[in-house]
Write an enzyme that holds these catalytic residues in place. Sequence first.
Site, mmCIF file in Angstrom:
data_model
loop_
_atom_site.group_PDB
_atom_site.id
_atom_site.type_symbol
_atom_site.label_atom_id
_atom_site.label_comp_id
_atom_site.label_asym_id
_atom_site.label_seq_id
_atom_site.Cartn_x
_atom_site.Cartn_y
_atom_site.Cartn_z
ATOM 1 N N ASP A 118 -17.865 6.500 -0.515
ATOM 2 C CA ASP A 118 -16.508 6.425 0.057
ATOM 3 C C ASP A 118 -16.179 7.792 0.662
ATOM 4 O O ASP A 118 -16.886 8.780 0.411
ATOM 5 C CB ASP A 118 -15.512 6.058 -1.062
ATOM 6 C CG ASP A 118 -14.113 5.765 -0.533
ATOM 7 O OD1 ASP A 118 -13.941 5.615 0.702
ATOM 8 O OD2 ASP A 118 -13.176 5.691 -1.362
ATOM 9 N N GLN B 50 -10.048 -4.165 -3.109
ATOM 10 C CA GLN B 50 -11.356 -3.758 -2.599
ATOM 11 C C GLN B 50 -12.458 -4.174 -3.572
ATOM 12 O O GLN B 50 -13.509 -4.674 -3.179
ATOM 13 C CB GLN B 50 -11.371 -2.231 -2.403
ATOM 14 C CG GLN B 50 -12.710 -1.683 -1.939
ATOM 15 C CD GLN B 50 -13.110 -2.174 -0.563
ATOM 16 O OE1 GLN B 50 -12.331 -2.092 0.378
ATOM 17 N NE2 GLN B 50 -14.318 -2.721 -0.421
ATOM 18 N N ARG C 233 0.875 -1.181 0.000
ATOM 19 C CA ARG C 233 0.000 0.000 0.000
ATOM 20 C C ARG C 233 0.904 1.220 0.000
ATOM 21 O O ARG C 233 1.702 1.421 0.918
ATOM 22 C CB ARG C 233 -0.900 0.018 1.238
ATOM 23 C CG ARG C 233 -1.652 1.342 1.387
ATOM 24 C CD ARG C 233 -2.754 1.316 2.411
ATOM 25 N NE ARG C 233 -3.869 0.525 1.959
ATOM 26 C CZ ARG C 233 -5.077 0.528 2.532
ATOM 27 N NH1 ARG C 233 -5.307 1.283 3.602
ATOM 28 N NH2 ARG C 233 -6.051 -0.228 2.049
ATOM 29 N N HIS D 47 -7.537 0.652 -6.276
ATOM 30 C CA HIS D 47 -7.680 -0.220 -5.095
ATOM 31 C C HIS D 47 -8.342 -1.532 -5.555
ATOM 32 O O HIS D 47 -9.477 -1.839 -5.186
ATOM 33 C CB HIS D 47 -8.532 0.490 -4.042
ATOM 34 C CG HIS D 47 -8.452 -0.107 -2.670
ATOM 35 N ND1 HIS D 47 -7.677 -1.208 -2.372
ATOM 36 C CD2 HIS D 47 -9.063 0.239 -1.502
ATOM 37 C CE1 HIS D 47 -7.804 -1.499 -1.087
ATOM 38 N NE2 HIS D 47 -8.644 -0.644 -0.542
ATOM 39 N N ARG E 235 -13.417 -8.979 2.080
ATOM 40 C CA ARG E 235 -12.016 -8.653 1.787
ATOM 41 C C ARG E 235 -11.152 -9.896 2.039
ATOM 42 O O ARG E 235 -10.251 -10.211 1.272
ATOM 43 C CB ARG E 235 -11.524 -7.483 2.667
ATOM 44 C CG ARG E 235 -12.155 -6.136 2.374
ATOM 45 C CD ARG E 235 -11.820 -5.618 0.981
ATOM 46 N NE ARG E 235 -10.391 -5.588 0.715
ATOM 47 C CZ ARG E 235 -9.586 -4.579 1.042
ATOM 48 N NH1 ARG E 235 -10.069 -3.492 1.617
ATOM 49 N NH2 ARG E 235 -8.289 -4.606 0.754
ATOM 50 N N CYS F 103 -16.676 1.174 1.218
ATOM 51 C CA CYS F 103 -15.465 0.357 1.369
ATOM 52 C C CYS F 103 -14.874 0.480 2.768
ATOM 53 O O CYS F 103 -14.049 -0.342 3.153
ATOM 54 C CB CYS F 103 -14.446 0.731 0.302
ATOM 55 S SG CYS F 103 -14.043 2.471 0.309
#
Length: 309
Positions: free
Chosen positions: A228, A135, A105, A132, A295, A267
């Site tokens: 988000d 996700q 990340r 991402h 996830r 998310c």
Amino acid sequence: MKDNIKKDFLTLKDYSKKEILTILDMAKEIKTDPGKYKNILKDKNIALLFDKPSTRTRVSFEVGINQLGGHCLVLDSKNLQLGRGETYADTAKIFEAYLDGIVIRTFKQETIEEVSDKCSIPVINALTDSFHPCQILADLQTLMEKKLLFKKNLKFVYFGDPNNVSNSLLIGFTKLGIDITVCCPGLLKIEDSLMDYLAKETAENKNTIFIENDPLKAAFGADVIYTDAWISMGQEEDKEKIEMMKPYQVNGNLLKNAKNDIKIMHCLPAHREMEITSEILDSNHSIVWEQAENRLHAQKGLLRYLYYK
Ligand code: CP
């Protein structure tokens, strides 16, 4: 690596519809029968490297790797020589010498691309400023479980600032040939380079991307609303942008004319009373906790795809 073919997961652009559906099938099988896959990462050492905070990604990868029989190391770049200026390119060579894979990340997409170029082990994008993809695997799995993913005339609306999550949703939906609406203020635009890419891909995959600036119109008839954070990680708090985003909050008023069985996705982490109210986040419409749980399963499906097949 099986067949000695290195496979990364840097962006969904690199994956076909068939490959995405294969990963989702693998995730479903692992979720249904986790014991069957408990040794597939035996003798594999996979590191997680974080340049930004994380709860879901970090914990779900660590638990997932352990559950598949692998060994997981969690690294913080500040405590590596990266924090004192050693380059990612040099660090990649060190990762390659000790590890079987690296989950990163970081800020720039170019960083994980550089790491991938410099080492022969799989590199997985755990979020960059641009994308991402992990996700989105969990989001697709959740929609599949709800029998919404390939529903005829599905109306899926992303509410918010065009960001790494919406970029990856747009790519994922397009790869699967599913329409998607982005509802955001007219002043906020999806990056030109991504729009150019999507223009070609939507023509090929026969789906449509709708951009809608009116929140009530976007919510009308929606099957799924996804939102988000308005300010992404690493961005400065921007009061002007927050004011601009306020009409796009997912709240009771927005959902007044929505379908009775509308599903709400996020998310996470949520900023309650900013992009979404607690009333909606904690309502029966919300599937965010199932989405977050997925996830773990979706990433186990991805690891199986990358290492075991
Ligand atoms: N959604 C997500 O990536 O959560 P974390 O930032 O907690 O990993």
